[in-house]
Design a protein around this motif. Structure first.
Motif, PDB file in Angstrom:
ATOM      1  N   LEU A  52       0.817  -1.332   0.126  1.00 41.81           N
ATOM      2  CA  LEU A  52       0.018  -0.130   0.004  1.00 41.81           C
ATOM      3  C   LEU A  52       0.912   1.155   0.019  1.00 41.81           C
ATOM      4  CD1 LEU A  52      -2.846   1.429   0.253  1.00 41.81           C
ATOM      5  CD2 LEU A  52      -2.802   1.199   2.561  1.00 41.81           C
ATOM      6  N   GLY A  53       2.063   1.182   0.593  1.00 40.82           N
ATOM      7  CA  GLY A  53       2.864   2.377   0.752  1.00 40.82           C
ATOM      8  C   GLY A  53       3.507   2.724  -0.356  1.00 40.82           C
ATOM      9  N   THR A  54       3.957   1.575  -1.137  1.00 38.93           N
ATOM     10  CA  THR A  54       4.517   1.718  -2.560  1.00 38.93           C
ATOM     11  C   THR A  54       3.547   2.285  -3.575  1.00 38.93           C
ATOM     12  OG1 THR A  54       5.879  -0.174  -2.081  1.00 38.93           O
ATOM     13  CG2 THR A  54       5.702   0.400  -4.332  1.00 38.93           C
ATOM     14  N   PHE A  55       2.255   1.872  -3.523  1.00 43.46           N
ATOM     15  CA  PHE A  55       0.964   2.258  -4.421  1.00 43.46           C
ATOM     16  C   PHE A  55       1.013   3.956  -3.962  1.00 43.46           C
ATOM     17  CE2 PHE A  55      -3.348   3.346  -5.038  1.00 43.46           C
ATOM     18  CZ  PHE A  55      -3.583   3.080  -6.498  1.00 43.46           C
ATOM     19  N   VAL A 219      14.987   6.659  -5.403  1.00 46.08           N
ATOM     20  CA  VAL A 219      15.591   5.497  -4.646  1.00 46.08           C
ATOM     21  C   VAL A 219      14.461   4.896  -3.871  1.00 46.08           C
ATOM     22  CG1 VAL A 219      17.152   5.414  -2.856  1.00 46.08           C
ATOM     23  CG2 VAL A 219      17.984   6.532  -4.787  1.00 46.08           C
ATOM     24  N   VAL A 220      13.863   5.874  -3.251  1.00 43.14           N
ATOM     25  CA  VAL A 220      12.832   5.372  -2.287  1.00 43.14           C
ATOM     26  C   VAL A 220      11.890   4.399  -2.923  1.00 43.14           C
ATOM     27  CG1 VAL A 220      10.771   6.207  -0.648  1.00 43.14           C
ATOM     28  CG2 VAL A 220      13.027   7.271  -0.498  1.00 43.14           C
ATOM     29  N   ALA A 260       1.509   2.184   6.179  1.00 40.70           N
ATOM     30  CA  ALA A 260       1.736   2.281   4.868  1.00 40.70           C
ATOM     31  C   ALA A 260       2.272   3.905   4.541  1.00 40.70           C
ATOM     32  CB  ALA A 260       0.607   1.986   3.970  1.00 40.70           C
ATOM     33  N   PHE A 261       1.196   4.604   5.302  1.00 41.25           N
ATOM     34  CA  PHE A 261       1.422   6.090   4.952  1.00 41.25           C
ATOM     35  C   PHE A 261       2.775   6.661   5.745  1.00 41.25           C
ATOM     36  CE2 PHE A 261       0.987  10.524   6.698  1.00 41.25           C
ATOM     37  CZ  PHE A 261       0.565  11.149   5.630  1.00 41.25           C
ATOM     38  N   PHE A 262       2.900   6.078   6.756  1.00 38.13           N
ATOM     39  CA  PHE A 262       3.927   6.573   7.554  1.00 38.13           C
ATOM     40  C   PHE A 262       5.316   5.911   7.398  1.00 38.13           C
ATOM     41  CE2 PHE A 262       6.859   6.983  11.171  1.00 38.13           C
ATOM     42  CZ  PHE A 262       7.255   8.133  11.264  1.00 38.13           C
ATOM     43  N   GLY A 263       5.216   4.471   7.594  1.00 40.96           N
ATOM     44  CA  GLY A 263       6.489   3.710   7.594  1.00 40.96           C
ATOM     45  C   GLY A 263       6.919   3.585   6.191  1.00 40.96           C
ATOM     46  N   THR A 264       6.177   3.527   5.027  1.00 38.80           N
ATOM     47  CA  THR A 264       6.779   3.506   3.802  1.00 38.80           C
ATOM     48  C   THR A 264       6.961   4.971   3.148  1.00 38.80           C
ATOM     49  OG1 THR A 264       5.789   1.366   3.327  1.00 38.80           O
ATOM     50  CG2 THR A 264       6.539   2.431   1.629  1.00 38.80           C
ATOM     51  N   ALA A 265       5.581   5.624   3.127  1.00 42.07           N
ATOM     52  CA  ALA A 265       5.881   6.955   2.261  1.00 42.07           C
ATOM     53  C   ALA A 265       6.598   8.043   3.039  1.00 42.07           C
ATOM     54  CB  ALA A 265       4.386   7.504   2.091  1.00 42.07           C
ATOM     55  N   VAL A 266       6.347   8.217   4.116  1.00 42.65           N
ATOM     56  CA  VAL A 266       6.911   9.621   4.794  1.00 42.65           C
ATOM     57  C   VAL A 266       8.088   9.241   5.772  1.00 42.65           C
ATOM     58  CG1 VAL A 266       6.689  10.842   6.927  1.00 42.65           C
ATOM     59  CG2 VAL A 266       4.583  10.459   5.490  1.00 42.65           C
ATOM     60  N   ARG A 267       8.139   7.966   6.396  1.00 43.01           N
ATOM     61  CA  ARG A 267       9.576   7.620   7.008  1.00 43.01           C
ATOM     62  C   ARG A 267      10.548   7.419   6.051  1.00 43.01           C
ATOM     63  NH1 ARG A 267      11.863   2.958   7.518  1.00 43.01           N
ATOM     64  NH2 ARG A 267      13.328   2.446   9.444  1.00 43.01           N
ATOM     65  N   ASN A 268      10.445   6.727   5.076  1.00 43.59           N
ATOM     66  CA  ASN A 268      11.752   6.335   4.139  1.00 43.59           C
ATOM     67  C   ASN A 268      12.203   7.564   3.504  1.00 43.59           C
ATOM     68  OD1 ASN A 268      11.786   3.511   4.632  1.00 43.59           O
ATOM     69  ND2 ASN A 268      10.096   3.090   3.078  1.00 43.59           N
ATOM     70  N   SER A 269      11.215   8.529   3.252  1.00 42.80           N
ATOM     71  CA  SER A 269      11.783   9.496   2.198  1.00 42.80           C
ATOM     72  C   SER A 269      12.393  10.634   3.104  1.00 42.80           C
ATOM     73  CB  SER A 269      10.208  10.326   1.993  1.00 42.80           C
ATOM     74  OG  SER A 269       9.662   9.658   0.854  1.00 42.80           O
ATOM     75  N   LEU A 270      11.971  10.962   4.398  1.00 44.54           N
ATOM     76  CA  LEU A 270      12.396  11.687   5.537  1.00 44.54           C
ATOM     77  C   LEU A 270      13.979  10.979   5.754  1.00 44.54           C
ATOM     78  CD1 LEU A 270       9.625  12.518   8.111  1.00 44.54           C
ATOM     79  CD2 LEU A 270      10.651  13.841   6.405  1.00 44.54           C
ATOM     80  N   ILE A 271      14.152   9.796   6.185  1.00 43.17           N
ATOM     81  CA  ILE A 271      15.543   9.198   6.575  1.00 43.17           C
ATOM     82  C   ILE A 271      16.444   9.191   5.431  1.00 43.17           C
ATOM     83  CG2 ILE A 271      16.690   6.861   6.824  1.00 43.17           C
ATOM     84  CD1 ILE A 271      14.540   6.115   8.723  1.00 43.17           C
TER      85      ILE A 271
END
Length: 354
Positions: A52-55, A219-220, A260-271
């Motif tokens: 879901l996060g990748t989507f 990359v993300v 999905a929203f935080f762990g994949t989309a937000v967290r990975n982008s911020l890190i």
């Protein structure tokens, strides 16, 4: 004035981003633990929220690809992104949620304090960090690493008596902490320790990849896409029962959507952004913040009990982590002083005449 404000925001924004990351991570693993206590497979949970996060990342990736002149994706870059997905999602997250399933978010947050120590070791191995045992900053970092690892062993191998009763009294039907679930503390601690090693190596690997291919959006998205497919294939081979893929209650849906929203989309982008701006050691140094948040949320929402071994181990780990950070700050000061002396010597040296 403009330059001063720019310098201020360059310092504040990465700090604020990492605080948001740590708070969100604790919320994510607390919700994930609640969903797994209700019967959700930890493997299915990882697959669903990453898919879901990748989507969610896909529209931004498409728009970014159309509007920007990104560097060409070589086979070397693609292989690195494939490796990042394998390490950061298929291995790291599977071990993390299996460990949380066996233990608790509090133990996961406490052992997460090992990440700065492991990151320091990997940074030395890959020559991102300089190490000279004759200098006091390097000695502090080495001692801090040993102390932090010792604290992790204490937390993993010694649970100890409970210090406080549960804040909330849950009955047998509504208690998020499942009484029938096998609670293998040592196995959970070992899996989370493996997760810390994977996370540290991923930080270093991700930093090197972003420096080679400085396009965070691409990359993300690609490493999340690769990792999701890898994890889905592994889960299909491991979980032969089709019923595990069915979501039965709102807790499972909420945990997956939030992750999905935080762990994949937000967290990975911020890190990824912070890794490019500040490097792997800066990113890893915020892990101690999550310990306090996890203890409070675990006692409030999961009915966790705080044990003596967790407190002792967390204190030892924190001492080790801040010893490493002290050595890091001293190293930075020495480096600045060396550069200043070099510039001063250069200015005072007369030009050599022919």
């Amino acid at each position: 004035m403009g330059g001063g404000m720019k310098s201020f925001w360059e310092k504040v924004l990465p700090f604020a981003a990492m605080v948001v990351v740590e708070c969100g991570e604790v919320g994510m693993i607390t919700l994930g633990k609640a969903a797994m206590n209700n019967g959700l497979s930890n493997l299915v949970y990882v697959v669903y929220y990453n898919a879901l996060g990748t989507f969610l990342l896909l529209p931004n990736f498409i728009v970014h690809s159309c509007r920007s002149n990104r560097p060409p994706l070589t086979l070397s870059v693609l292989s690195k992104l494939f490796g990042l997905g394998l390490l950061g999602i298929c291995l790291l997250q599977v071990c993390a949620y299996a460990g949380i399933n066996y233990s608790s978010p509090t133990l996961a947050a406490a052992l997460g304090n090992l990440i700065p120590a492991f990151t320091f070791l990997f940074a030395i191995m890959f020559r991102i960090e300089k190490f000279d045992i004759r200098k006091s900053p390097s000695q502090a970092k080495a001692i801090g690493t040993i102390v932090a690892i010792t604290g992790a062993f204490v937390m993993t191998l010694y649970q100890g008596p409970p210090l406080f009763n549960r804040i909330l009294d849950h009955d047998s039907n509504t208690n998020l902490l499942s009484s029938q679930q096998s609670n293998n503390w040592v196995l959970g601690g070992l899996l989370i320790t493996i997760t810390c090693i994977c996370s540290s190596s991923w930080n270093v690997f991700q930093t090197a990849t972003v420096k080679e291919y400085p396009d965070e959006v691409t990359v993300v998205f690609l490493f999340c896409c690769f990792g999701t497919v890898q994890c889905a294939l592994f889960t299909l081979l491991y979980e032969r029962n089709i019923d595990v893929w069915i979501l039965d209650n709102s807790t499972e849906w909420v945990s997956i959507v939030f992750a999905a929203f935080f762990g994949t989309a937000v967290r990975n982008s911020l890190i990824t952004w912070c890794l490019r701006k500040k490097g792997p050691i800066f990113v890893s140094m915020f892990k101690p913040i999550s310990m306090v948040i996890a203890v409070i949320m675990g006692m409030l929402f999961l009915g966790d009990v705080l044990h003596l071994g967790s407190v002792i181990g967390a204190v030892v780990i924190a001492l080790g982590v801040y010893t490493v950070l002290y050595g890091q700050s001293k190293d930075s000061i020495l480096m600045i002083n060396d550069v200043s002396r070099l510039e001063s010597a250069t200015e005072n040296t007369p030009l050599i005449q022919k």
